[in-house]
Design a protein around this motif. Structure first.
Motif, PDB file in Angstrom:
ATOM      1  N   ILE C  18       0.834  -1.211   0.000  1.00 45.85           N
ATOM      2  CA  ILE C  18       0.000   0.000   0.000  1.00 45.85           C
ATOM      3  C   ILE C  18       0.867   1.260   0.000  1.00 45.85           C
ATOM      4  O   ILE C  18       0.505   2.279  -0.582  1.00 45.85           O
ATOM      5  CB  ILE C  18      -1.019   0.001   1.176  1.00 45.85           C
ATOM      6  N   PHE C  57      -5.310   0.729  -5.532  1.00 46.65           N
ATOM      7  CA  PHE C  57      -5.282   1.309  -4.190  1.00 46.65           C
ATOM      8  C   PHE C  57      -6.572   0.948  -3.437  1.00 46.65           C
ATOM      9  O   PHE C  57      -6.543   0.456  -2.306  1.00 46.65           O
ATOM     10  CB  PHE C  57      -5.136   2.833  -4.331  1.00 46.65           C
ATOM     11  N   GLN C  58      -7.695   1.165  -4.106  1.00 44.88           N
ATOM     12  CA  GLN C  58      -8.990   0.877  -3.477  1.00 44.88           C
ATOM     13  C   GLN C  58      -9.142  -0.621  -3.212  1.00 44.88           C
ATOM     14  O   GLN C  58      -9.637  -1.037  -2.167  1.00 44.88           O
ATOM     15  CB  GLN C  58     -10.129   1.394  -4.377  1.00 44.88           C
ATOM     16  N   TRP C  61      -7.505  -1.796   0.018  1.00 42.33           N
ATOM     17  CA  TRP C  61      -8.295  -1.525   1.232  1.00 42.33           C
ATOM     18  C   TRP C  61      -9.491  -2.480   1.327  1.00 42.33           C
ATOM     19  O   TRP C  61      -9.773  -3.019   2.404  1.00 42.33           O
ATOM     20  CB  TRP C  61      -8.773  -0.071   1.251  1.00 42.33           C
ATOM     21  N   ASP C  62     -10.168  -2.677   0.195  1.00 38.49           N
ATOM     22  CA  ASP C  62     -11.349  -3.561   0.214  1.00 38.49           C
ATOM     23  C   ASP C  62     -10.948  -4.978   0.619  1.00 38.49           C
ATOM     24  O   ASP C  62     -11.586  -5.603   1.466  1.00 38.49           O
ATOM     25  CB  ASP C  62     -12.015  -3.590  -1.174  1.00 38.49           C
ATOM     26  N   GLU C  71     -13.037  -3.119  12.273  1.00 42.35           N
ATOM     27  CA  GLU C  71     -14.212  -2.365  12.745  1.00 42.35           C
ATOM     28  C   GLU C  71     -14.369  -1.111  11.893  1.00 42.35           C
ATOM     29  O   GLU C  71     -13.392  -0.470  11.513  1.00 42.35           O
ATOM     30  CB  GLU C  71     -13.970  -1.984  14.215  1.00 42.35           C
ATOM     31  N   SER C  72     -15.639  -0.753  11.593  1.00 38.62           N
ATOM     32  CA  SER C  72     -15.880   0.448  10.772  1.00 38.62           C
ATOM     33  C   SER C  72     -16.940   1.328  11.438  1.00 38.62           C
ATOM     34  O   SER C  72     -17.522   0.951  12.467  1.00 38.62           O
ATOM     35  CB  SER C  72     -16.312   0.036   9.368  1.00 38.62           C
ATOM     36  N   HIS C  73     -17.171   2.486  10.828  1.00 41.99           N
ATOM     37  CA  HIS C  73     -18.147   3.447  11.370  1.00 41.99           C
ATOM     38  C   HIS C  73     -18.637   4.295  10.201  1.00 41.99           C
ATOM     39  O   HIS C  73     -17.839   4.667   9.325  1.00 41.99           O
ATOM     40  CB  HIS C  73     -17.449   4.317  12.437  1.00 41.99           C
ATOM     41  N   ASN C  77     -13.116   6.818   9.011  1.00 41.02           N
ATOM     42  CA  ASN C  77     -12.217   6.322   7.966  1.00 41.02           C
ATOM     43  C   ASN C  77     -11.036   5.598   8.625  1.00 41.02           C
ATOM     44  O   ASN C  77     -10.769   5.784   9.817  1.00 41.02           O
ATOM     45  CB  ASN C  77     -11.715   7.459   7.065  1.00 41.02           C
ATOM     46  N   TRP C  78     -10.432   4.755   7.823  1.00 38.63           N
ATOM     47  CA  TRP C  78      -9.260   4.045   8.352  1.00 38.63           C
ATOM     48  C   TRP C  78      -7.991   4.771   7.943  1.00 38.63           C
ATOM     49  O   TRP C  78      -7.934   5.360   6.857  1.00 38.63           O
ATOM     50  CB  TRP C  78      -9.198   2.631   7.765  1.00 38.63           C
ATOM     51  N   GLU C  79      -7.033   4.653   8.814  1.00 36.80           N
ATOM     52  CA  GLU C  79      -5.711   5.184   8.478  1.00 36.80           C
ATOM     53  C   GLU C  79      -4.673   4.098   8.724  1.00 36.80           C
ATOM     54  O   GLU C  79      -4.830   3.285   9.629  1.00 36.80           O
ATOM     55  CB  GLU C  79      -5.351   6.382   9.384  1.00 36.80           C
ATOM     56  N   ILE C  80      -3.634   4.134   7.917  1.00 37.70           N
ATOM     57  CA  ILE C  80      -2.524   3.196   8.183  1.00 37.70           C
ATOM     58  C   ILE C  80      -1.289   3.984   8.595  1.00 37.70           C
ATOM     59  O   ILE C  80      -1.007   5.058   8.036  1.00 37.70           O
ATOM     60  CB  ILE C  80      -2.212   2.293   6.959  1.00 37.70           C
ATOM     61  N   LEU C  89      -8.971   3.396  13.230  1.00 40.33           N
ATOM     62  CA  LEU C  89     -10.287   3.911  12.831  1.00 40.33           C
ATOM     63  C   LEU C  89     -10.400   5.328  13.382  1.00 40.33           C
ATOM     64  O   LEU C  89     -10.242   5.540  14.596  1.00 40.33           O
ATOM     65  CB  LEU C  89     -11.395   3.016  13.398  1.00 40.33           C
TER      66      LEU C  89
END
Lengths: 314, 405, 94
Positions: C18, C57-58, C61-62, C71-73, C77-80, C89
């Motif tokens: 990534i 790129f997408q 993540w998928d 976990e999501s909301h 958004n997620w960060e690495i 998150l």
């Protein structure tokens, strides 16, 4: 520890190694400097090697020289009583050479190949030949095969001579068979040079290339800065190398890599080609019943430049 | 869900990138009193032809430059004096790396060390906007106005430059919040160290990379004064809790220990793995080997844009280790770790033409630093233990990289 | 108000994938600022590449979200973090 003092008796004393003599005018070392040099050697317990010019020395010089045990390194035009003879001309090389002589020949790789017959004739008459290659600095990887071929040709001749029962040493090919540790030039560590100007140099090459590059004089004594960097243990590429016959020329190091403790790619490749040729020659001699008392087992190597092993950043 | 990348360019490639430096000018608005560049001048400005030849030479030899990443660095003098040339170089680099499918297109930075004076100017700001994601910019500010102006003065008027730099700090930190500054300490700066570091923290700079110069400038008792300053700084950082978010490179847990002759034998400096190019198109193992950086020695030129790099002249650098260049005193030193050196200064100060003689001018200052550093960690860990915060701190502590040049 | 929570970690190899895509995406974006259509060959290459890199790129993540079940909301958004390989998150309630 210093063991030898080399005294250049004249600016025109011939080269016996990689360097060229850049001075053309005769300038004999001052008699007082000669005597002081001899005294220095006596007090420091050094063996003296005098490098003679191609003309006769005045009587008082001969007298001073003979006052001490020494080695005479002489050009072939002054061969009387020479311990080591520096040959200057391929035509002359096979005349009047005593069987037990040690000879030095300085030549480019091409000259050696072109004069193979004379070289063989010479080797058949003497006990030891030191070959000083004069074009190390322009050696490139494209020359590897041709140098291999040259060494192979000389090795064939050496083999043929030894097979007749004659004893012969050729520095590039047979020294390694007798060595079990590095036998480098060790300029500045084991030997030092007194030039005709009364000053000390690490070796004659430094004098002829830059007379300012001195390491002391007879009046104030030796002052070798960073002497540890001239030693094998301070040479990262060399200290674990087993091309023991390599001269590890600190002058060529400085010229080509800018640091005296670091050999050039050329010097390493040339030494390793010689190393591999020594191995071939030794095998051939052993195969054919010629016993060589070698203490060190030589195994051929593919890697010709130990830098590639030592490189800390690869 | 959307995704983001946490911007942590500080740790970019952990020093594994090839660094290629363009000495775009030898001119600078300032004449800092400690500056090692003894040969600064207004004449030697790189022209586009040389820059392009250098880029083409390097990109043509992808196999000889195998590192995964590259930092294209621009140095002076003051590099932003040549922002138009730099802009042209960077545009060409981007296009060429892409056109050639060069592996560096996937991992490059443009890096600057600037005095910050013209940071706000449109030309510089437009460049920053255009290349924002690939920039690493360090502005040098030495601390308080007094400390900064002591050394960092304009070349003609000798007026201090603090005011002209500090006005650009908020903009810089807004654009690069994690940015660090570099502070250099010379003999006369010692009394101002504590106040300077705290001042930089108060300006919002969270990482202060600070080191003593390597040149032989130290006076009697400088080490004592230096140690006292660092202990006062340590007290302030600990008592006021700065250690939670701020870092100062003087204090590191990894310094002041004996070093193993064999296991810890690597060279400190990266000279030889870097490449610097000057206005004449000459290549150097590091900028410190260019003539304008050297007092007593000739430049160590390893090639040029026309003939290429002479690999023989790099061999001493690539085989250099710690012990071969060190004296027995350094090899056996009980507090050896973290004692830094600059290969260029070693060369310049050496008795012969060599990079294998380590200069020890910094010895007493390193030992003073080690004593203060020991004090810092003993005091900090005791405090954290008392507060029951030691484990939390260990987990989150700010990592400081040793940066010396 | 922003809330952050570490919800997972990828392997260094996955991080490298990534990171490379991220760097390439940034490189293409900044190249696009200086490349014009009259440099047709390079321009066409760039346009195609931006599309492909964006997709990859997408996809990363998928795939990873599915693989690790992070976990999501709805407002998050997620960060690495490239140094630690951690996935965070970030929820913005504002």
């Amino acid at each position: 520890m210093l063991t030898h003092l080399i005294i250049l008796l004249d600016d025109t004393s011939p080269s016996y190694c990689h360097y060229d003599v850049t001075l053309k005018e005769r300038r004999l070392i001052g008699l007082d400097d000669l005597k002081s040099g001899i005294l220095f050697a006596m007090k420091e317990n050094l063996n003296i090697q005098f490098v003679y010019p191609s003309y006769e020395l005045p009587e008082e010089y001969v007298e001073a020289i003979e006052s001490i045990d020494h080695t005479k390194i002489k050009p072939d035009s002054q061969s009387d009583e020479a311990d080591v003879l520096i040959l200057s001309d391929w035509k002359e090389v096979i005349t009047d050479i005593a069987y037990n002589s040690t000879c030095i020949i300085r030549a480019s790789r091409t000259e050696l190949l072109d004069n193979r017959k004379q070289l063989k004739a010479l080797m058949s008459k003497i006990s030891r030949l030191n070959i000083a290659i004069t074009d190390v600095d322009i050696f490139s990887d494209n020359d590897i095969d041709s140098y291999k071929n040259l060494l192979s040709c000389i090795a064939d001749d050496v083999y043929a001579i030894i097979k007749t029962g004659k004893s012969l040493q050729v520095n590039l090919l047979t020294d390694l068979m007798m060595l079990d540790e590095m036998n480098n030039c060790n300029a500045g560590v084991n030997n030092i040079t007194l030039a005709p100007n009364g000053r000390f140099y690490l070796c004659p090459a430094f004098y002829y290339n830059n007379s300012q590059d001195e390491v002391g004089d007879l009046r104030t004594g030796l002052k070798i800065k960073n002497q540890q960097l001239l030693r094998l243990d301070h040479a990262p590429i060399c200290r674990n190398c087993d091309a023991f016959q390599c001269k590890r020329c600190i002058w060529l190091n400085g010229k080509l890599t800018l640091d005296r403790n670091t050999p050039s790619h050329q010097q390493c490749v040339i030494a390793h080609l010689e190393r591999n040729s020594s191995c071939d020659l030794l095998e051939k001699l052993n195969r054919n019943g010629v016993k060589i008392n070698n203490t060190h087992k030589i195994i051929k190597k593919q890697e010709l430049d130990p830098f590639n092993i030592v490189n800390r950043w690869k | 869900m959307s995704q983001k990348i946490k911007d942590n360019s500080e740790g970019w490639q952990s020093g594994m990138a090839r660094s290629i430096t363009f000495i775009v000018t030898k001119d600078c608005q300032l004449a800092c009193k400690y500056c090692y560049l003894v040969g600064k001048n207004t004449k030697e400005r790189m022209d586009w032809k040389i820059a392009k030849e250098a880029i083409d030479y390097i990109l043509d030899r992808e196999r000889e430059f195998p590192e995964e990443s590259v930092a294209w660095e621009f140095i002076g003098g003051e590099p932003f004096l040549e922002i138009e040339l730099i802009d042209k170089i960077c545009d060409y680099l981007k296009k060429e790396m892409y056109r050639r499918d060069h592996h560096w297109f996937n991992s490059y930075r443009f890096s600057f060390s600037t005095n910050g004076i013209n940071y706000h100017e449109d030309k510089v700001q437009n460049f920053i906007k255009k290349n924002y994601n690939h920039l690493s910019i360090g502005i040098t500010i030495d601390g308080t106005e007094l400390k900064h102006d002591l050394n960092r003065v304009y070349k003609h008027s000798e007026k201090g430059s603090y005011k002209d730099v500090v006005k650009n700090i908020p903009l810089w930190l807004k654009q690069f919040p994690g940015a660090a500054t570099k502070v250099t300490i010379s003999s006369t700066d010692i009394p101002y160290i504590k106040d300077s570091v705290l001042h930089l923290y108060n300006l919002g700079i969270k990482e202060v990379n600070i080191n003593c110069v390597f040149e032989d400038v130290w006076e009697e008792n400088d080490d004592v004064d230096f140690e006292n300053q660092l202990i006062e700084l340590a007290d302030n950082i600990i008592d006021n809790g700065y250690y939670k978010e701020y870092a100062c490179s003087f204090f590191s847990e990894f310094i002041g220990k004996p070093m193993d002759k064999e296991l810890d034998n690597q060279n400190w400096c990266g000279a030889g793995k870097m490449l610097s190019i000057d206005a004449a198109g000459n290549f150097y193992p590091c900028t410190r080997f260019a003539q304008y950086s050297l007092r007593d020695k000739p430049a160590w030129i390893i090639g040029n844009v026309r003939d290429g790099i002479d690999q023989n002249k790099l061999r001493p650098f690539l085989t250099l280790d710690r012990t071969t260049q060190s004296s027995d005193e350094c090899i056996n030193c009980e507090v050896a770790s973290g004692c830094a050196w600059c290969q260029g200064e070693n060369y310049d100060a050496a008795d012969t033409h060599t990079i294998y003689q380590r200069s020890t001018a910094i010895c007493k200052m390193h030992k003073a630093r080690v004593r203060a550093n020991n004090y810092y960690w003993n005091k900090l860990y005791r405090k954290l233990e008392m507060e029951g915060m030691k484990e939390e701190y260990e987990r989150q502590k700010t990592k400081v990289k040793e940066s010396i040049c | 108000m922003e809330m952050t929570k570490i919800v997972g970690q990828v392997t260094p190899e996955e991080r490298d994938e990534i990171q490379k895509l991220f760097e390439r995406k940034n490189g293409l974006t900044e190249l696009a600022k200086i490349l014009t259509a009259d440099n047709e060959e390079l321009y066409q290459k760039l346009v195609k590449d931006m599309g492909e890199t964006g997709t990859k790129f997408q996809q990363w993540w998928d795939t990873k979200a599915k693989q690790y079940g992070w976990e999501s909301h709805p407002k998050g958004n997620w960060e690495i973090n490239f140094q630690t390989c951690e996935i965070t998150l970030v929820v913005n309630e504002a």
